[in-house]
Design a protein around this motif. Structure first.
Motif, PDB file in Angstrom:
ATOM      1  N   MET A 114       0.845  -1.200   0.000  1.00  0.00           N
ATOM      2  CA  MET A 114       0.000   0.000   0.000  1.00  0.00           C
ATOM      3  C   MET A 114       0.885   1.255   0.000  1.00  0.00           C
ATOM      4  SD  MET A 114      -3.039   0.960   2.688  1.00  0.00           S
ATOM      5  CE  MET A 114      -3.778  -0.660   2.691  1.00  0.00           C
ATOM      6  N   VAL A 172      -1.134   4.742   3.830  1.00  0.00           N
ATOM      7  CA  VAL A 172      -0.887   4.153   5.154  1.00  0.00           C
ATOM      8  C   VAL A 172      -0.979   5.230   6.225  1.00  0.00           C
ATOM      9  CG1 VAL A 172       0.876   3.056   6.613  1.00  0.00           C
ATOM     10  CG2 VAL A 172       0.514   2.246   4.271  1.00  0.00           C
ATOM     11  N   ASN A 185      -4.568   6.473   6.627  1.00  0.00           N
ATOM     12  CA  ASN A 185      -5.377   5.485   7.360  1.00  0.00           C
ATOM     13  C   ASN A 185      -5.075   5.515   8.859  1.00  0.00           C
ATOM     14  OD1 ASN A 185      -6.614   4.583   5.076  1.00  0.00           O
ATOM     15  ND2 ASN A 185      -5.417   2.712   4.866  1.00  0.00           N
ATOM     16  N   ASN A 197      -1.174  -3.786  10.687  1.00  0.00           N
ATOM     17  CA  ASN A 197      -1.198  -4.816   9.636  1.00  0.00           C
ATOM     18  C   ASN A 197      -1.963  -6.051  10.152  1.00  0.00           C
ATOM     19  OD1 ASN A 197       0.630  -6.241  11.352  1.00  0.00           O
ATOM     20  ND2 ASN A 197       2.292  -5.009  10.491  1.00  0.00           N
ATOM     21  N   LYS A 198      -2.061  -7.066   9.299  1.00  0.00           N
ATOM     22  CA  LYS A 198      -2.842  -8.265   9.656  1.00  0.00           C
ATOM     23  C   LYS A 198      -2.254  -8.973  10.880  1.00  0.00           C
ATOM     24  CE  LYS A 198      -4.098  -9.194   4.878  1.00  0.00           C
ATOM     25  NZ  LYS A 198      -3.826 -10.019   3.717  1.00  0.00           N
ATOM     26  N   SER A 237     -12.923 -10.890   6.608  1.00  0.00           N
ATOM     27  CA  SER A 237     -11.771 -10.184   7.198  1.00  0.00           C
ATOM     28  C   SER A 237     -11.156 -10.988   8.336  1.00  0.00           C
ATOM     29  CB  SER A 237     -12.199  -8.805   7.698  1.00  0.00           C
ATOM     30  OG  SER A 237     -12.792  -8.085   6.649  1.00  0.00           O
ATOM     31  N   GLY A 255     -11.108  -3.723   7.845  1.00  0.00           N
ATOM     32  CA  GLY A 255     -10.052  -3.072   7.053  1.00  0.00           C
ATOM     33  C   GLY A 255     -10.396  -1.608   6.859  1.00  0.00           C
ATOM     34  N   ASN A 280     -10.308   0.051   4.360  1.00  0.00           N
ATOM     35  CA  ASN A 280     -11.027   0.259   3.098  1.00  0.00           C
ATOM     36  C   ASN A 280     -12.539   0.352   3.302  1.00  0.00           C
ATOM     37  OD1 ASN A 280     -10.533  -2.579   3.793  1.00  0.00           O
ATOM     38  ND2 ASN A 280     -11.691  -3.102   1.967  1.00  0.00           N
ATOM     39  N   ASN A 297      -4.951  -1.543   9.131  1.00  0.00           N
ATOM     40  CA  ASN A 297      -4.466  -0.691   8.046  1.00  0.00           C
ATOM     41  C   ASN A 297      -4.111  -1.534   6.812  1.00  0.00           C
ATOM     42  OD1 ASN A 297      -3.516   1.361   6.477  1.00  0.00           O
ATOM     43  ND2 ASN A 297      -2.307   2.312   8.102  1.00  0.00           N
ATOM     44  N   ASP A 298      -5.178  -2.055   6.210  1.00  0.00           N
ATOM     45  CA  ASP A 298      -5.019  -2.917   5.037  1.00  0.00           C
ATOM     46  C   ASP A 298      -6.390  -2.981   4.350  1.00  0.00           C
ATOM     47  OD1 ASP A 298      -4.093  -4.746   3.177  1.00  0.00           O
ATOM     48  OD2 ASP A 298      -3.070  -5.980   4.673  1.00  0.00           O
ATOM     49  N   ASN A 299      -6.406  -3.518   3.156  1.00  0.00           N
ATOM     50  CA  ASN A 299      -7.686  -3.741   2.473  1.00  0.00           C
ATOM     51  C   ASN A 299      -8.150  -5.149   2.808  1.00  0.00           C
ATOM     52  OD1 ASN A 299      -7.608  -1.246   1.171  1.00  0.00           O
ATOM     53  ND2 ASN A 299      -6.337  -2.082  -0.461  1.00  0.00           N
TER      54      ASN A 299
END
Ligand code: SF4
Length: 209
Positions: free
Chosen positions: A1, A6, A9, A32-33, A57, A134, A136, A204-206
């Protein structure tokens, strides 16, 4: 990203967390994940009973695998022979894992459902609800969150489940009354009556659709 996204977000997540707090819900930021999975496992005590709806998710951060293989009692609706008994057991779970179809940047959570087990359990039943969201999914206001839920999340889910709806063919909502519609119930979670029931990890991810 992109690093600017980043950063954006990261800043936006702080606004969402404040909004959640003002609505008697608890928000957390995960960069992050991996951080999201760690935080989720800190929130859910070992030994908890855990149910879930179709939360992509939660799969994407590895949470579903972790609770299935860890020291938890996972209520697996896919394997249940008696679906109704499984649903009723899920209502009494310690945790319900969910995602959101959309959120506003001031902490309102929007979900659309066909069978409606997911929205009903978010509204009431399981002792705690843990959302994995996410960034997004975060929208500027309730109007854009509803539009996202109906024009992005619902058509993608209709395609995923092979449903015969206009959105599955056209990619956008046609406000159908098809027998296959997944837009039977709309849940707008704007406040939690019970403090410490609803927790939201913003990643902070899609994630998801
Ligand atoms: S109302 Fe119908 S067309 Fe619109 S998103 Fe829902 S299922 Fe698709």
């Amino acid at each position: 990203m992109d690093e600017n996204i980043v950063k954006r977000n990261e800043l936006l997540a702080q606004k969402v967390i404040k909004g959640l707090e003002s609505r008697n819900m608890t928000g957390y930021y995960a960069a992050n994940k991996e951080e999201a999975l760690k935080k989720a496992l800190e929130i859910i005590p070992e030994g908890s009973s855990i149910a879930m709806g179709g939360a992509m998710s939660a799969h994407e951060i590895g949470l579903v695998d972790a609770v299935k293989t860890g020291n938890y009692r996972f209520i697996d609706r896919d394997k249940a022979e008696d679906k109704r008994a499984c649903m009723l057991e899920s209502y009494d779970a310690d945790f319900f894992l969910a995602s959101a179809n959309a959120m506003t940047d001031d902490g309102i959570i929007v979900n659309i459902d066909g069978n409606s087990n997911r929205v009903s359990m978010i509204a009431q039943g399981p002792k705690k609800v843990l959302f994995i969201v996410g960034m997004n999914k975060v929208c500027a206001d309730i109007d854009s969150a509803m539009k996202r839920a109906r024009n992005v999340a619902a058509p993608t889910n209709a395609q995923r489940f092979g449903l015969s709806t206009p959105c599955a063919k056209l990619g956008t909502c046609m406000d159908c009354k098809s027998p296959d519609t997944i837009c039977c119930q709309f849940l707008i979670t704007r406040f939690s009556r019970h403090k410490d029931r609803i927790h939201v990890i913003l990643v902070n991810d899609n994630l998801g659709f």
